[in-house]
Design a protein around this motif. Structure first.
Motif, PDB file in Angstrom:
ATOM      1  N   SER A 140      39.300  30.715  31.527  1.00 20.37           N
ATOM      2  CA  SER A 140      39.980  31.205  32.730  1.00 20.37           C
ATOM      3  C   SER A 140      39.203  32.360  33.354  1.00 20.37           C
ATOM      4  CB  SER A 140      41.403  31.658  32.388  1.00 20.37           C
ATOM      5  OG  SER A 140      42.190  30.578  31.953  1.00 20.37           O
ATOM      6  N   LEU A 141      38.698  33.241  32.506  1.00 13.45           N
ATOM      7  CA  LEU A 141      37.905  34.366  32.999  1.00 13.45           C
ATOM      8  C   LEU A 141      36.625  33.878  33.666  1.00 13.45           C
ATOM      9  CD1 LEU A 141      37.317  37.387  33.249  1.00 13.45           C
ATOM     10  CD2 LEU A 141      36.391  37.318  30.920  1.00 13.45           C
ATOM     11  N   GLU A 142      35.976  32.890  33.067  1.00 18.89           N
ATOM     12  CA  GLU A 142      34.762  32.312  33.658  1.00 18.89           C
ATOM     13  C   GLU A 142      35.047  31.784  35.064  1.00 18.89           C
ATOM     14  OE1 GLU A 142      30.815  30.538  33.930  1.00 18.89           O
ATOM     15  OE2 GLU A 142      31.656  32.151  32.702  1.00 18.89           O
ATOM     16  N   ALA A 143      36.149  31.070  35.217  1.00 15.84           N
ATOM     17  CA  ALA A 143      36.510  30.531  36.531  1.00 15.84           C
ATOM     18  C   ALA A 143      36.780  31.654  37.525  1.00 15.84           C
ATOM     19  CB  ALA A 143      37.729  29.621  36.396  1.00 15.84           C
ATOM     20  N   PHE A 144      37.452  32.686  37.067  1.00 19.58           N
ATOM     21  CA  PHE A 144      37.767  33.832  37.933  1.00 19.58           C
ATOM     22  C   PHE A 144      36.491  34.521  38.406  1.00 19.58           C
ATOM     23  CE2 PHE A 144      38.672  38.267  38.739  1.00 19.58           C
ATOM     24  CZ  PHE A 144      39.879  38.248  39.430  1.00 19.58           C
ATOM     25  N   LEU A 145      35.597  34.796  37.478  1.00 17.68           N
ATOM     26  CA  LEU A 145      34.350  35.480  37.830  1.00 17.68           C
ATOM     27  C   LEU A 145      33.480  34.612  38.737  1.00 17.68           C
ATOM     28  CD1 LEU A 145      33.490  37.008  34.338  1.00 17.68           C
ATOM     29  CD2 LEU A 145      34.170  38.288  36.381  1.00 17.68           C
ATOM     30  N   GLY A 146      33.465  33.312  38.481  1.00 14.25           N
ATOM     31  CA  GLY A 146      32.672  32.416  39.301  1.00 14.25           C
ATOM     32  C   GLY A 146      33.170  32.324  40.731  1.00 14.25           C
TER      33      GLY A 146
END
Length: 209
Positions: A140-146
């Motif tokens: 979820s964090l990866e998607a947010f940062l991306g």
């Protein structure tokens, strides 16, 4: 300053990074969580919650890692670890919440011990629990940062903030449990940038045993 600390505690790891970034001299007092020293009478008098970290600044006792980071940023404003811009601060707090409120608590040592000792799950089941919630949170964090236009060399922009301070200890935990994170391209790029900074490297548990 005095930091009551356990070398593998991700919350204490955060505070070591913050102290290093601020170039604040401090004395470490180890609190062995595996020996339940955090529940000893003397420690509970200082921190009734019975957790680490605990910061003692000339008698001012501060618990909870995020509160400590904010305190340090106000006490020693430069270099700042909290963005000046209101929108960037909101993004930072969102990331901090994803890690410190969503990922970390369900995989905390006392939760894992409760699952094993009181609920009675096996080590395999406990590790499956750990890996599941770690990946749910990190993906979820990866998607947010991306998706964020504020993401730069670090979680927000071009210098480390409390968001990065929370990220690196969580990735350390993932590595300890052999969780595959190669798919987290943005997270890993940011992590590499953080690890190239001595304040992060010197706070690593291997340097704090």
């Amino acid at each position: 300053m005095i930091l009551y600390d356990y070398f593998r505690s991700s919350a204490a790891y955060r505070v070591r990074i913050a102290l290093n970034l601020k170039k604040i001299a401090y004395t470490r007092v180890p609190v062995d969580l595996l020996q339940s020293e955090q529940r000893g009478r003397d420690y509970l008098l200082k921190n009734p919650q019975g957790l680490v970290p605990l910061l003692d600044d000339e008698g001012q006792l501060i618990q909870q890692s995020i509160a400590i980071c904010e305190y340090l940023d106000e006490k020693v404003p430069e270099p700042s670890i909290i963005p000046a811009d209101i929108n960037e601060r909101a993004i930072m707090r969102s990331i901090v919440g994803m890690i410190a409120s969503d990922i970390h608590p369900v995989n905390n040592l006392r939760v894992l011990n409760y699952l094993s000792d009181d609920v009675g799950i096996t080590v395999t089941q406990r590790n499956t629990w750990y890996r599941h919630w770690m990946l749910v949170g990190l993906e979820s964090l990866e998607a947010f940062l991306g998706a964020s236009d504020k993401t730069g060399d670090f979680c927000i922009g071009e210098q480390p903030t409390v968001a990065d301070i929370c990220l690196i200890p969580q990735l350390y935990n993932a590595q300890r449990f052999n969780i595959e994170t190669d798919q987290l391209k943005v997270v890993n790029r940011i992590a590499t940038n953080c690890k190239n900074i001595s304040a992060f490297a010197n706070a690593h548990p291997d340097q704090s045993m």
